[in-house]
Design a protein around this motif. Structure first.
Motif, short mmCIF file in Angstrom:
data_model
loop_
_atom_site.label_atom_id
_atom_site.label_comp_id
_atom_site.label_asym_id
_atom_site.label_seq_id
_atom_site.Cartn_x
_atom_site.Cartn_y
_atom_site.Cartn_z
N TYR A 1 -18.42 6.65 6.57
CA TYR A 1 -17.98 6.35 7.93
C TYR A 1 -16.56 6.86 8.21
O TYR A 1 -16.32 7.51 9.22
CB TYR A 1 -18.06 4.84 8.21
N SER A 2 -15.63 6.54 7.30
CA SER A 2 -14.22 6.90 7.51
C SER A 2 -13.76 7.99 6.56
O SER A 2 -12.59 8.37 6.59
CB SER A 2 -13.33 5.67 7.31
N LYS A 3 -14.66 8.44 5.68
CA LYS A 3 -14.35 9.47 4.67
C LYS A 3 -13.28 8.96 3.69
O LYS A 3 -13.54 8.03 2.98
CB LYS A 3 -13.98 10.80 5.34
N VAL A 4 -12.08 9.54 3.69
CA VAL A 4 -11.08 9.14 2.69
C VAL A 4 -9.89 8.53 3.45
O VAL A 4 -9.25 9.22 4.24
CB VAL A 4 -10.61 10.36 1.86
N THR A 5 -9.66 7.22 3.25
CA THR A 5 -8.59 6.55 4.01
C THR A 5 -7.71 5.70 3.10
O THR A 5 -8.18 5.14 2.10
CB THR A 5 -9.16 5.66 5.12
N PRO A 6 -6.43 5.60 3.44
CA PRO A 6 -5.49 4.89 2.56
C PRO A 6 -5.51 3.37 2.76
O PRO A 6 -5.73 2.89 3.88
CB PRO A 6 -4.13 5.45 2.99
N VAL A 7 -5.30 2.65 1.69
CA VAL A 7 -5.05 1.20 1.78
C VAL A 7 -3.54 1.04 1.82
O VAL A 7 -2.81 1.56 0.97
CB VAL A 7 -5.65 0.47 0.55
N THR A 8 -3.06 0.33 2.84
CA THR A 8 -1.61 0.20 3.00
C THR A 8 -1.09 -1.22 2.78
O THR A 8 0.08 -1.49 2.93
CB THR A 8 -1.17 0.70 4.40
N ARG A 9 -2.02 -2.13 2.48
CA ARG A 9 -1.58 -3.49 2.10
C ARG A 9 -2.64 -4.11 1.20
O ARG A 9 -3.83 -4.02 1.50
CB ARG A 9 -1.36 -4.36 3.34
N ILE A 10 -2.20 -4.70 0.10
CA ILE A 10 -3.10 -5.47 -0.76
C ILE A 10 -2.47 -6.86 -0.89
O ILE A 10 -1.34 -6.98 -1.37
CB ILE A 10 -3.35 -4.78 -2.12
N GLU A 11 -3.17 -7.86 -0.38
CA GLU A 11 -2.61 -9.22 -0.25
C GLU A 11 -1.25 -9.12 0.45
O GLU A 11 -1.19 -8.58 1.54
CB GLU A 11 -2.55 -9.93 -1.61
N ASP A 12 -0.16 -9.55 -0.20
CA ASP A 12 1.13 -9.52 0.52
C ASP A 12 1.99 -8.31 0.14
O ASP A 12 3.17 -8.25 0.46
CB ASP A 12 1.90 -10.83 0.31
N ARG A 13 1.39 -7.33 -0.54
CA ARG A 13 2.15 -6.16 -0.98
C ARG A 13 1.83 -4.93 -0.13
O ARG A 13 0.67 -4.58 0.03
CB ARG A 13 1.81 -5.88 -2.44
N ASP A 14 2.88 -4.29 0.42
CA ASP A 14 2.68 -3.07 1.21
C ASP A 14 2.63 -1.86 0.30
O ASP A 14 3.34 -1.81 -0.72
CB ASP A 14 3.82 -2.89 2.22
#
Ligand code: PMP
Length: 286
Positions: free
Chosen positions: A253-266
């Protein structure tokens, strides 16, 4: 309550039909007991990468669900190209081939494979921008094993579990959920596969039958390796993700996309993500 559907064309019962056409009846087995499989491919910027692989997979999913894959890969691909022409050139589309059981078998809960029906739907669905990174949180729901669900099919009946993980994530203020398998290792996101990077090396969960080891995942992994980036498939824990330099997702659907937050960590979109996305786009247009 009504819903606005984007422009939709489907091939069903031998003809192209527009809109949210009815395909099931009140007594259709799949509508009642969930015996349906589907796949999701995409057309965008005038290309439809790995279309044949998505069509092959829907046929494998049909067999896993006990249905009859009535449409050859060549026919799915040909019909898809016909369908794409019904939209504006270069339109971003979701492409969904589907099989389901119409009648019950001798024991009602089982399906009659001879009653397999199919359709191919294409509809407008904009490509999400990679500038909008994803925020992820750990779900307390898990991916089932093959003993517990038809995890060897891409089947509609697997998705209510993903849906409740997504609802939980949204309630907590996140975009997507990380689901673990029953051993507690990270399996995937609710709608995509997941990679992390540490010291320039990419890692992703090894396929173990509990999650959809996606076509975009395999494609990205191979492209990275061919470009000389080390990619390790293995058992990954939630802690591995919490401590990663980079996290990104892959999926049709979105191909390759970044994760910019995991729980409270940016997190920042990093070099391995950027390389993967670049390589995917080059491949898609090649
Ligand atoms: N996992 C899940 C649960 C998905 O729904 C998807 C999207 N199809 C993926 C992974 C990614 O698979 P693919 O790259 O084959 O689209």
């Amino acid at each position: 309550m009504s819903h606005h559907w984007t422009r939709t064309w489907s091939f069903f019962n031998g003809e192209w039909q527009e809109g949210n056409i009815p395909i099931m009846g009140v007594r259709t087995h799949a509508a009642w007991l969930g015996t349906s499989v589907f796949d999701g491919a995409r057309a965008f910027e005038g290309v439809a990468p790995d279309l044949a692989l998505h069509c092959e997979r829907v046929n494998r999913s049909a067999l896993a669900m006990g249905l009859k894959p009535l449409v050859s890969v060549e026919k799915w691909v040909e019909l898809t190209h016909e369908g794409i022409k019904r939209f504006a050139p270069g339109a971003a589309l979701y492409i969904r081939p589907m099989y389901w059981a119409e009648y019950p078998g001798a024991r009602t809960v089982d399906a009659d494979p001879e009653s397999t029906r199919w359709c191919l739907s294409l509809y407008e669905a904009g490509m999400p921008s990679p500038d909008h990174g994803t925020a992820i949180t750990l779900s307390h729901y898990r991916r089932p094993t093959l003993e517990c669900a038809v995890t060897d099919a891409k089947a509609g009946c697997l998705y209510p579990n993903n849906s409740r993980a997504l609802v939980e994530a949204h309630r907590r203020g996140f975009d997507n959920a990380v689901l673990c398998d029953m051993l507690g290792n990270v399996a995937e996101l609710a709608t995509a596969n997941v990679f992390l990077a540490r010291d320039g090396v990419a890692f992703t969960p090894a396929p173990n039958g509990t999650f959809l080891a996606g076509i975009t995942r395999t494609r990205t992994l191979n492209l990275l390796r061919e470009a000389g980036v080390e990619v390790v498939e293995g058992a990954l824990t939630w802690r591995d993700f919490l401590e990663a330099d980079e996290i990104f997702s892959t999926g049709n659907y979105s191909k390759v996309t970044p994760v910019t937050r995991i729980e409270d960590r940016d997190l920042q979109p990093g070099p391995v993500f950027r390389r993967a996305r670049e390589l995917y786009w080059e491949f898609a247009h090649s």
